[in-house]
Design a protein around this motif. Structure first.
Motif, mmCIF file in Angstrom:
data_model
loop_
_atom_site.group_PDB
_atom_site.id
_atom_site.type_symbol
_atom_site.label_atom_id
_atom_site.label_comp_id
_atom_site.label_asym_id
_atom_site.label_seq_id
_atom_site.Cartn_x
_atom_site.Cartn_y
_atom_site.Cartn_z
ATOM 1 N N LYS B 54 0.759 -1.255 -0.010
ATOM 2 C CA LYS B 54 0.053 -0.093 0.154
ATOM 3 C C LYS B 54 0.908 1.213 0.002
ATOM 4 C CE LYS B 54 -0.834 0.562 5.208
ATOM 5 N NZ LYS B 54 -1.912 0.470 5.914
ATOM 6 N N TRP B 55 2.105 1.184 0.356
ATOM 7 C CA TRP B 55 2.808 2.445 0.513
ATOM 8 C C TRP B 55 3.940 2.845 -0.682
ATOM 9 C CZ3 TRP B 55 2.078 5.044 4.588
ATOM 10 C CH2 TRP B 55 1.804 4.526 5.679
ATOM 11 N N ALA B 56 3.520 2.083 -1.972
ATOM 12 C CA ALA B 56 4.143 2.332 -3.224
ATOM 13 C C ALA B 56 3.308 3.358 -3.958
ATOM 14 C CB ALA B 56 4.393 1.125 -4.021
ATOM 15 N N PRO B 57 3.857 4.433 -4.638
ATOM 16 C CA PRO B 57 2.951 5.485 -5.272
ATOM 17 C C PRO B 57 2.039 5.117 -6.189
ATOM 18 C CG PRO B 57 5.102 5.138 -6.231
ATOM 19 C CD PRO B 57 5.259 4.225 -5.247
#
Lengths: 210, 210
Positions: B54-57
Motif C-alpha cells: 500500500k505504500w508504493a506510489p
C-alpha cells in the motif's frame, strides 16, 4: 498440470523473505522524490535498473514495456516541453529521466520469448483490441516493477503521469508503434525532497475476504 | 518548487540499496509458481502483504486497487468456475488467492487521501473517461507492487489474466463499482512449481537512450 496428491507429497520449499531494512528500501521507507541532488546517475546504474525489472512476470512473457532514458542536455529540453507545467522544473533538474512506453507491436517478439505457443503472435496480430489491451496492461505492471527496481538500486523515483503523451511519442518514437505511459525522474534525493507522507486508505476500504 | 542553486547546496542523502540476496528474492531469483505446497497461508500473512504494497506510489495518491482474498472452500469454487480452463486446477489448489480489482469510484476518497487538492474529487466525478483511465492505470501499477510484495514475504505469486472478469465481478462485487483486473495465486512453491525460465528480450529491443 498438477494434482493434490503430488503436491501433498512435496516438501515445501522455503523462500527467503526481505528483512526489515530491505522492506524499508522498497516499500515502507521509500518516498517519491520531487527534488534531486546533483549527484549524477550513470548509464551503468540505469542499465542495472532494467537488469532487475526485466525479470518480473508478464502475461505470456510478453514484456511490452519499452524504456527511453533521457539524459540532461538538449534532448531533456525536448522532453520537458511536453511535461505539464508543474512537472517541468523537476524533470529538467533530475539527473536521469526515463520515459516508459508500451510497444503496441510486442507480439512480433512472442515466438522468441514464448516459444511454447509461437502461434500467439498471429492471434494478437489478428485482434487489435486484445493486443492493445494486453500491451497497456502488461507494460503498466512492468512500470510498477520498474519504480521498485529504481528503489532497489538506492535511487529515488519520481513517477509522473502529467505530460502530453502524444507529444512525447511524436518527439521521440517511430510513428504509431510506441505509446508513452509514464515519465519517471531518477536520482538521489535533494534538499526537502518530499512532502509530508499522504495517508493510505484504511484496510477496510481496500481489503475484502471471502 | 526547487532551483538548482538550492539543490547544489544540499548534501545528497544516500539511500540504502538491496543486497544481492534481496534482489534475488524480489527479481532475479523469483519465479511465477504454477503449483503450491499445502502449507497454509495465514490471514495475517495476507494482511502483511498489503501492509507493504500500500505504500508504493499512485497518481494523486489515488490508490484505486482493491483486494479480495478468497480462501479455500465454497467461495474458492465460486471463483474457480470463472477462471480459464488452464488456470482452474492451480487456482483451486493454491493456499490463498487474491482477486485484484480497480475501484471506479476511487475519487470519493480523494479529499481524505489527497487533502492538498480536495477539488480533484469533483474533477474526476465530472469526467468518466479520465476517471476510468486513472483507475485502471493506477490499479495496474499497484498490481505490480502487489506481486513484488508477495515475494517480499517469502511467498510465491502466480498472476493470471486468463479469467472471465465480468463473471468474477458479478459473482463477488457490488454491481458496477469494482472491475477485476488480475487474479494472483499465493503460496509456498510445490513440486515442480515452475517451468524452465523463459527468455527476456535483449536490452537493445527494450532500452533506448537520448
Amino acid at each position: 498440470m498438477q494434482n493434490n496428491e503430488t503436491m501433498s507429497a512435496a516438501a515445501p520449499r522455503q523462500l527467503d523473505r526481505l528483512d526489515g531494512r530491505a522492506r524499508e528500501v522498497m516499500f515502507t521507507g521509500a518516498r517519491t522524490a520531487n527534488s534531486f541532488a546533483d549527484t549524477p546517475v550513470t548509464d551503468a546504474e540505469l542499465s542495472e535498473i532494467w537488469e532487475l525489472a526485466k525479470w518480473a512476470p508478464t502475461a505470456a512473457n510478453s514484456q511490452p514495456l519499452r524504456l527511453l532514458y533521457v539524459r540532461p542536455g538538449e534532448n531533456r529540453q525536448r522532453l520537458v516541453k511536453h511535461m505539464d507545467e508543474g512537472n517541468r522544473a523537476k524533470t529538467a533538474s533530475a539527473p536521469a529521466v526515463a520515459v516508459l512506453a508500451t510497444d503496441t507491436q510486442f507480439h512480433e517478439h512472442l515466438p522468441a520469448v514464448f516459444p511454447v505457443r509461437p502461434q500467439l503472435r498471429d492471434t494478437f496480430a489478428a485482434n487489435d483490441a486484445m493486443r492493445s489491451a494486453t500491451a497497456t496492461f502488461n507494460a503498466t505492471l512492468q512500470a510498477g516493477y520498474f519504480i521498485l527496481a529504481v528503489r532497489a538500486h538506492g535511487l529515488a523515483a519520481g513517477p509522473m503521469a502529467g505530460f502530453d503523451a502524444a507529444g512525447v511519442d511524436a518527439e521521440f518514437f517511430s510513428p504509431g508503434r510506441y505509446r508513452s505511459i509514464l515519465v519517471v525522474n531518477i536520482g538521489h534525493p535533494g534538499e526537502r525532497p518530499w512532502f509530508g507522507r499522504l495517508p493510505r486508505l484504511h484496510d477496510d476500504d481496500v481489503v475484502q475476504w471471502a
